[in-house]
Motif scaffolding. Structure first.
Motif, PDB file in Angstrom:
ATOM      1  N   SER B 147      39.682   6.327  13.363  1.00 22.05           N
ATOM      2  CA  SER B 147      40.132   7.273  12.337  1.00 22.05           C
ATOM      3  C   SER B 147      39.611   6.910  10.956  1.00 22.05           C
ATOM      4  CB  SER B 147      41.661   7.299  12.276  1.00 22.05           C
ATOM      5  OG  SER B 147      42.199   7.664  13.506  1.00 22.05           O
ATOM      6  N   VAL B 148      39.310   7.941  10.176  1.00 23.21           N
ATOM      7  CA  VAL B 148      38.833   7.752   8.800  1.00 23.21           C
ATOM      8  C   VAL B 148      40.054   7.793   7.899  1.00 23.21           C
ATOM      9  CG1 VAL B 148      37.359   8.642   6.984  1.00 23.21           C
ATOM     10  CG2 VAL B 148      36.652   8.837   9.368  1.00 23.21           C
ATOM     11  N   THR B 149      40.451   6.639   7.394  1.00 28.27           N
ATOM     12  CA  THR B 149      41.726   6.539   6.686  1.00 28.27           C
ATOM     13  C   THR B 149      41.588   6.514   5.177  1.00 28.27           C
ATOM     14  OG1 THR B 149      41.543   4.164   7.025  1.00 28.27           O
ATOM     15  CG2 THR B 149      42.988   5.346   8.520  1.00 28.27           C
ATOM     16  N   ALA B 150      40.369   6.366   4.660  1.00 22.59           N
ATOM     17  CA  ALA B 150      40.217   6.316   3.212  1.00 22.59           C
ATOM     18  C   ALA B 150      38.917   6.995   2.842  1.00 22.59           C
ATOM     19  CB  ALA B 150      40.203   4.871   2.714  1.00 22.59           C
ATOM     20  N   CYS B 151      38.942   7.786   1.778  1.00 29.54           N
ATOM     21  CA  CYS B 151      37.695   8.392   1.306  1.00 29.54           C
ATOM     22  C   CYS B 151      37.771   8.539  -0.201  1.00 29.54           C
ATOM     23  CB  CYS B 151      37.428   9.727   1.981  1.00 29.54           C
ATOM     24  SG  CYS B 151      38.806  10.853   1.942  1.00 29.54           S
ATOM     25  N   ARG B 152      36.633   8.377  -0.841  1.00 29.89           N
ATOM     26  CA  ARG B 152      36.578   8.476  -2.293  1.00 29.89           C
ATOM     27  C   ARG B 152      35.163   8.836  -2.691  1.00 29.89           C
ATOM     28  NH1 ARG B 152      40.952   8.638  -5.259  1.00 29.89           N
ATOM     29  NH2 ARG B 152      41.608   6.505  -5.456  1.00 29.89           N
ATOM     30  N   PHE B 153      35.024   9.818  -3.598  1.00 25.72           N
ATOM     31  CA  PHE B 153      33.721  10.183  -4.107  1.00 25.72           C
ATOM     32  C   PHE B 153      33.271   9.193  -5.174  1.00 25.72           C
ATOM     33  CE2 PHE B 153      32.008  14.113  -2.556  1.00 25.72           C
ATOM     34  CZ  PHE B 153      33.082  14.791  -2.011  1.00 25.72           C
ATOM     35  N   HIS B 154      31.992   8.899  -5.151  1.00 27.47           N
ATOM     36  CA  HIS B 154      31.373   8.171  -6.248  1.00 27.47           C
ATOM     37  C   HIS B 154      31.361   9.102  -7.463  1.00 27.47           C
ATOM     38  CE1 HIS B 154      27.939   6.502  -8.573  1.00 27.47           C
ATOM     39  NE2 HIS B 154      28.391   5.356  -8.117  1.00 27.47           N
ATOM     40  N   PRO B 155      31.444   8.581  -8.702  1.00 25.33           N
ATOM     41  CA  PRO B 155      31.422   9.464  -9.877  1.00 25.33           C
ATOM     42  C   PRO B 155      30.228  10.423  -9.912  1.00 25.33           C
ATOM     43  CG  PRO B 155      32.035   7.274 -10.555  1.00 25.33           C
ATOM     44  CD  PRO B 155      31.724   7.190  -9.105  1.00 25.33           C
ATOM     45  N   SER B 156      29.145  10.107  -9.222  1.00 26.85           N
ATOM     46  CA  SER B 156      28.006  11.024  -9.190  1.00 26.85           C
ATOM     47  C   SER B 156      28.300  12.262  -8.361  1.00 26.85           C
ATOM     48  CB  SER B 156      26.778  10.326  -8.605  1.00 26.85           C
ATOM     49  OG  SER B 156      27.026  10.024  -7.244  1.00 26.85           O
ATOM     50  N   GLY B 157      29.252  12.165  -7.436  1.00 29.64           N
ATOM     51  CA  GLY B 157      29.529  13.278  -6.522  1.00 29.64           C
ATOM     52  C   GLY B 157      28.492  13.402  -5.427  1.00 29.64           C
ATOM     53  N   ARG B 158      27.490  12.557  -5.422  1.00 28.62           N
ATOM     54  CA  ARG B 158      26.409  12.668  -4.435  1.00 28.62           C
ATOM     55  C   ARG B 158      26.598  11.732  -3.256  1.00 28.62           C
ATOM     56  NH1 ARG B 158      24.513  14.215  -9.285  1.00 28.62           N
ATOM     57  NH2 ARG B 158      22.697  15.564  -9.401  1.00 28.62           N
ATOM     58  N   VAL B 159      27.445  10.732  -3.407  1.00 32.60           N
ATOM     59  CA  VAL B 159      27.755   9.854  -2.278  1.00 32.60           C
ATOM     60  C   VAL B 159      29.268   9.720  -2.182  1.00 32.60           C
ATOM     61  CG1 VAL B 159      25.619   8.546  -2.415  1.00 32.60           C
ATOM     62  CG2 VAL B 159      27.635   7.707  -3.571  1.00 32.60           C
ATOM     63  N   VAL B 160      29.698   9.429  -0.971  1.00 27.70           N
ATOM     64  CA  VAL B 160      31.143   9.289  -0.737  1.00 27.70           C
ATOM     65  C   VAL B 160      31.380   7.980   0.012  1.00 27.70           C
ATOM     66  CG1 VAL B 160      31.079  10.655   1.403  1.00 27.70           C
ATOM     67  CG2 VAL B 160      33.192  10.476   0.120  1.00 27.70           C
ATOM     68  N   GLY B 161      32.405   7.262  -0.400  1.00 27.18           N
ATOM     69  CA  GLY B 161      32.780   6.035   0.296  1.00 27.18           C
ATOM     70  C   GLY B 161      33.843   6.362   1.327  1.00 27.18           C
ATOM     71  N   LEU B 162      33.644   5.924   2.563  1.00 28.48           N
ATOM     72  CA  LEU B 162      34.579   6.227   3.652  1.00 28.48           C
ATOM     73  C   LEU B 162      35.008   4.929   4.320  1.00 28.48           C
ATOM     74  CD1 LEU B 162      32.492   9.116   5.230  1.00 28.48           C
ATOM     75  CD2 LEU B 162      34.577   9.388   3.923  1.00 28.48           C
ATOM     76  N   GLY B 163      36.304   4.811   4.584  1.00 28.51           N
ATOM     77  CA  GLY B 163      36.823   3.628   5.271  1.00 28.51           C
ATOM     78  C   GLY B 163      37.556   4.040   6.522  1.00 28.51           C
ATOM     79  N   SER B 164      37.528   3.176   7.522  1.00 25.32           N
ATOM     80  CA  SER B 164      38.069   3.574   8.827  1.00 25.32           C
ATOM     81  C   SER B 164      38.875   2.446   9.440  1.00 25.32           C
ATOM     82  CB  SER B 164      36.893   3.940   9.730  1.00 25.32           C
ATOM     83  OG  SER B 164      37.297   4.029  11.069  1.00 25.32           O
ATOM     84  N   THR B 165      39.633   2.796  10.479  1.00 27.34           N
ATOM     85  CA  THR B 165      40.378   1.782  11.231  1.00 27.34           C
ATOM     86  C   THR B 165      39.473   1.054  12.225  1.00 27.34           C
ATOM     87  OG1 THR B 165      41.176   3.617  12.577  1.00 27.34           O
ATOM     88  CG2 THR B 165      42.727   2.679  11.031  1.00 27.34           C
ATOM     89  N   ASP B 166      38.171   1.370  12.235  1.00 29.64           N
ATOM     90  CA  ASP B 166      37.261   0.518  13.010  1.00 29.64           C
ATOM     91  C   ASP B 166      36.767  -0.645  12.148  1.00 29.64           C
ATOM     92  OD1 ASP B 166      34.201   2.587  12.836  1.00 29.64           O
ATOM     93  OD2 ASP B 166      35.342   1.530  11.316  1.00 29.64           O
ATOM     94  N   GLN B 167      37.453  -0.852  10.989  1.00 34.17           N
ATOM     95  CA  GLN B 167      37.265  -2.008  10.116  1.00 34.17           C
ATOM     96  C   GLN B 167      35.958  -1.963   9.325  1.00 34.17           C
ATOM     97  OE1 GLN B 167      37.999  -5.567  12.419  1.00 34.17           O
ATOM     98  NE2 GLN B 167      39.909  -4.779  13.237  1.00 34.17           N
ATOM     99  N   THR B 168      35.344  -0.783   9.235  1.00 35.42           N
ATOM    100  CA  THR B 168      34.108  -0.700   8.461  1.00 35.42           C
ATOM    101  C   THR B 168      34.286   0.230   7.275  1.00 35.42           C
ATOM    102  OG1 THR B 168      33.318   1.118   9.829  1.00 35.42           O
ATOM    103  CG2 THR B 168      32.594  -1.096  10.446  1.00 35.42           C
ATOM    104  N   PHE B 169      33.494  -0.090   6.228  1.00 33.53           N
ATOM    105  CA  PHE B 169      33.365   0.799   5.079  1.00 33.53           C
ATOM    106  C   PHE B 169      31.929   1.295   5.080  1.00 33.53           C
ATOM    107  CE2 PHE B 169      33.477   2.387   0.833  1.00 33.53           C
ATOM    108  CZ  PHE B 169      32.228   2.110   0.309  1.00 33.53           C
ATOM    109  N   LYS B 170      31.755   2.597   4.820  1.00 34.15           N
ATOM    110  CA  LYS B 170      30.383   3.143   4.779  1.00 34.15           C
ATOM    111  C   LYS B 170      30.227   4.001   3.542  1.00 34.15           C
ATOM    112  CE  LYS B 170      29.504   2.819   9.642  1.00 34.15           C
ATOM    113  NZ  LYS B 170      29.723   3.175  10.949  1.00 34.15           N
ATOM    114  N   LEU B 171      29.082   3.855   2.921  1.00 33.11           N
ATOM    115  CA  LEU B 171      28.733   4.711   1.785  1.00 33.11           C
ATOM    116  C   LEU B 171      27.743   5.725   2.321  1.00 33.11           C
ATOM    117  CD1 LEU B 171      29.452   4.574  -1.246  1.00 33.11           C
ATOM    118  CD2 LEU B 171      27.254   3.516  -1.615  1.00 33.11           C
TER     119      LEU B 171
END
Lengths: 175, 361
Positions: B147-171
């Motif tokens: 599951s994707v439990t956290a998400c946040r846009f970068h101030p540019s709006g062009r990339v998004v940071g996503l965090g999951s319960t598979d213990q990874t963060f991805k930009l």
């Protein structure tokens, strides 16, 4: 003796404080439902990331505890020390007595997991109703007093058996 | 009245309007979102309910208010609704989204033209408005194993940071090819040249479920909070690449007791974390992540302490009456689940028992 129980219960307390950081989490398998993930462990490979490794705390070979945490529920199981057949029987009856009344305790599981005598299942909804410290104190209270309760029961049984035997033998002697 | 209503009906999350005059609250028991007009900020009894958004049938997990006055709602019943305020009436737009499970996280982009939602079906969706069809369409990001439990846009709006319960963060890049005019054309910082969608720029394994992500306002740093009690801060190089394995630039803070649920940057040098310890923790983020202090008293407690004079306090003490600690009367009794920045020196936090507190920084 009291010091030994204290060390064991302190370890359980610290582990519970860490593992009772639960959150409401909807199921990844069934839509619009929320199930305790620890109970669904092994049902689907999709949800294995939501369950953490179990933590075993052993006071002795026979007296142990396993704490199985997950994202929205934690299961705690205890094995009661049984030195002889009478102890085993008392422990079984005592655990069954509590399990039948599981509805009143809310956090008690009706059936203990295999290999253990009593199991608690704590959900995120329990932590909304009750304070975390209150639940931990309840479980620690159980751990610290179970030995005393069972030995009191055993003493009572021995006392009653002695009185019964004395009456029976006295009756035979008077004949 | 409002306070007792919230305590009875329970709260999931809250969000403030851009002008700070209104607040939207997600009510747990009714599955509605209530919008209140603020009277006096810290006195919840003065808040007036102005409208109720009733389209969700289960708990609303995501509540986000965009800068151009749109509200995003995501619910456990897997629905996503976007509301627009037209003549003081909230009307909903049609949203096309192909998720199969509950919505867990979500946020508007800084310019309010698109939004991202994280779901329990292991995907994240970026929603954008198609004017010709008059609906919100989606593109999905499918790179997680849980599951994707956290998400946040970068101030540019062009990339998004996503965090999951598979213990990874991805930009992940999230530029919608058909609608380049959604992007902020005046932006001139990091990632301004990104033109792709779904490209994974950074993957980090944190050995714990990702609870929260935040970027600084300048966009050159971000922090990730994991369920192990860890907050890790990363910095970007000028070309947008991430500095990894550099302890001077990448700071780690480990909390020995309980994990953080949410973190926010108040400014480029101050980070606030809230979670199971029930009090906000201030961290300084420059030059490295360091514990500063715990904010002990909320605004309500400060006011109360000022009111009760020393004579009254002394009387109570000598009469032997058990004085309730401030933790009992004020503050949170359960884990803090939501934090929002109200102003540069004020934050608001809420928990599931319907308590909303304000803390001065």
């Amino acid at each position: 003796m009291a010091a030994a129980v204290q060390v064991y219960s302190d370890a359980i307390r610290k582990t519970l404080e860490a593992t009772l950081c639960l959150r409401a989490f909807p199921s990844e398998i069934i839509e619009k439902q929320s199930k305790p993930e620890i109970e669904l462990n092994g049902y689907s490979s999709k949800t294995r990331q939501l369950v953490l490794s179990p933590i075993y705390l052993c006071r002795s070979e026979k007296e142990k505890c396993v704490i199985e945490p997950s994202i929205n529920s934690t299961r705690i199981s205890f094995s009661i020390k049984a030195l002889d057949e009478v102890d085993r029987l008392i422990g079984e009856k005592f655990a069954k007595y509590l399990a039948v009344r599981a509805d009143y305790f809310e956090i008690l599981r009706r059936k203990p997991i295999p290999g253990y005598d009593i199991s608690f299942l704590i959900l995120d909804s329990h932590l909304e109703k009750y304070s975390v410290q209150g639940i931990i104190n309840f479980i620690i209270d159980y751990v610290e007093n179970i030995d005393k309760d069972l030995s009191d029961i055993k003493l009572n049984i021995n006392t009653q058996a002695r009185i019964t035997a004395a009456c029976f033998v006295g009756g035979l002697a008077n004949q | 009245m409002t306070e007792s209503y919230l305590k009875q009906q329970k709260l999931v999350t809250h969000t403030w309007s851009p002008d700070g005059q209104f607040v939207a609250l997600s009510i747990k028991n009714t599955s509605n979102a209530d919008i209140y007009k603020i009277g006096q900020l810290e006195k919840i009894g003065t808040w007036q309910k102005v409208s109720t958004l009733k389209d969700a049938s289960q708990q609303i997990n995501v509540l986000s208010w965009s800068v151009d006055n749109k509200i995003l709602i995501g619910s456990d019943d897997r629905s996503v609704v976007v509301y627009r305020n037209i003549n003081n009436q909230w009307s909903k737009d049609l949203v096309i989204i192909t998720n199969e499970k509950a919505i867990l996280s979500g946020e508007w982009a800084p310019n309010g033209q698109k939004c991202v939602v994280g779901t329990a079906c292991h995907k994240a969706f970026v929603l954008f408005f198609e004017e010709k069809n008059n609906w919100w369409h989606n593109q999905q990001i499918n790179c997680f194993y849980s599951s994707v439990t956290a998400c946040r846009f970068h101030p540019s709006g062009r990339v998004v940071g996503l965090g999951s319960t598979d213990q990874t963060f991805k930009l992940v890049s999230c530029v919608i090819q058909e609608n380049m005019n959604f992007e902020d054309q005046t932006y001139n910082g990091l990632f301004k040249d990104i033109r792709t969608f779904g490209e994974i720029l950074v993957t980090i394994n944190l050995n714990g479920w990702i609870n929260s992500i935040d970027f600084t306002q300048s966009g050159n740093k971000f922090a990730v909070a994991a369920h192990t009690g860890l907050i890790k801060q990363y910095s970007f190089n000028e070309d947008g690449s991430l500095i990894v394995d550099n302890e001077d630039k990448n700071a780690t803070y480990i909390k020995e007791t309980k994990p953080f649920n949410k973190i926010i940057y108040l400014n480029d040098s101050t980070l606030v974390g809230v979670g199971y310890d029930r009090k906000p923790v201030l961290l300084s983020s420059e030059p490295t992540l360091k514990f500063t202090s715990i904010i002990e008293k909320c605004l309500a407690a400060e006011g109360e302490v000022q009111k009760s004079g020393s004579i009254a306090a002394a009387k109570q003490m000598f009469s032997g009456k058990g004085q309730k600690t401030e933790d009992d009367k004020f503050g949170h009794q359960t884990a803090i689940t939501c934090i929002n920045k109200v102003s540069d020196s004020l934050i608001s936090t809420s928990d599931v028992n319907g308590i909303i507190n304000f803390w001065r920084i």
